[in-house]
Design a protein around this motif. Structure first.
Motif, PDB file in Angstrom:
ATOM      1  N   TRP A   6       0.839  -1.202   0.000  1.00 20.61           N
ATOM      2  CA  TRP A   6       0.000   0.000   0.000  1.00 20.61           C
ATOM      3  C   TRP A   6       0.871   1.248   0.000  1.00 20.61           C
ATOM      4  O   TRP A   6       0.597   2.210  -0.722  1.00 20.61           O
ATOM      5  N   PRO A 130      -4.522  -0.376   6.108  1.00 22.44           N
ATOM      6  CA  PRO A 130      -3.247  -0.382   5.377  1.00 22.44           C
ATOM      7  C   PRO A 130      -2.245   0.637   5.889  1.00 22.44           C
ATOM      8  O   PRO A 130      -1.042   0.466   5.705  1.00 22.44           O
ATOM      9  N   GLU A 160      -7.103  -3.801   1.825  1.00 16.90           N
ATOM     10  CA  GLU A 160      -6.238  -2.629   1.707  1.00 16.90           C
ATOM     11  C   GLU A 160      -6.557  -1.803   0.471  1.00 16.90           C
ATOM     12  O   GLU A 160      -6.088  -0.670   0.349  1.00 16.90           O
TER      13      GLU A 160
END
Length: 249
Positions: A6, A130, A160
């Motif tokens: 992420w 995330p 995420e």
């Protein structure tokens, strides 16, 4: 602790989005001034002109509106459950004593609560963590139940990305025998979210929030401000996401 994938994705995306992308263009133009003055001036001019345009409410709002699908007011016969997508978290808040739902998440939760009372359908909330902190799904459930008086049946708190929102939510819904959903998110996010849930075999009814009535431009709409730039940022972020998902598909 932030998820590495992420973090890398958002770091790379920052170079394609304003204002960093425009700063890079203008900075490169400055470096070229000594060797290629014409090219340097052109790049600086392009960066300043783009910054001006993207920061105007006329352009920023127009870009967001271009993403929004037609308004749809759901009715009770169309689907069997309501899915609300997370949209960000406020971390370590002083007034609430910890993490809580962010602005976009709160707007989605509010509309999802309104739909749940109107349609009398069960609710699923989806969103992980995330960027660290408590998972969005848990924060959304607490907000819905404590502040809006709406019970949440399913909580998906591992995802995420929008793609993972769809994948993990679909698994929970299919276990309950549900194949038709109302999908609650901001209207400008639905073009990216809808195909992801449909790819998981769900029939999706769009339930967008964040619409406003179209009005003619006013003089101040051509004056740059922070909101105009942020609207342009959101629109371009969604556009990049759409392209990236299609490439991956």
């Amino acid at each position: 602790m932030s998820s590495l994938s992420w973090l890398v994705t958002n770091f790379l995306a920052a170079f394609l989005l304003p204002p960093l992308s425009l700063i890079i263009i203008g900075g490169y133009g400055l470096l070229l001034l000594r060797r290629r003055q014409a090219w340097g001036k052109a790049l600086i001019g392009i960066s300043l002109a783009a910054l001006w345009l993207l920061a105007t409410p006329f352009v920023g709002g127009g870009l967001l509106d271009a993403l929004k699908p037609p308004v749809n007011v759901p009715n009770a016969a169309e689907a069997d459950a309501i899915v609300i997508l997370g949209g960000g978290t406020y971390y370590d808040t002083v007034e609430y004593g910890g993490d809580t739902v962010g602005r976009f998440t709160l707007e989605r939760v509010r509309y999802g609560a309104w739909l749940a009372r109107k349609l009398d359908k069960p609710v699923l909330v989806t969103g992980g963590n995330p960027d660290g902190g408590r998972p969005e799904g848990q924060l959304m459930r607490e907000t819905l139940e404590r502040e809006f008086g709406v019970k949440v049946r399913w909580v998906e708190d591992r995802s995420e990305t929008t793609r993972e929102n769809a994948r993990y939510s679909a698994a929970l819904l299919k276990q309950a025998g549900i194949g038709r959903i109302y999908l609650v998110s901001h209207a400008w996010h639905l073009p990216r979210a809808l195909p992801e849930f449909e790819r998981e075999g769900l029939r999706v009814v769009p339930a967008g929030t964040g619409y406003s009535r179209t009005r003619g431009p006013r003089p101040l709409d051509f004056v740059p401000n922070a909101k105009g730039l942020y609207d342009s940022y959101l629109a371009m972020h969604e556009g990049i996401g759409l392209v990236w998902y299609r490439i991956r598909n």
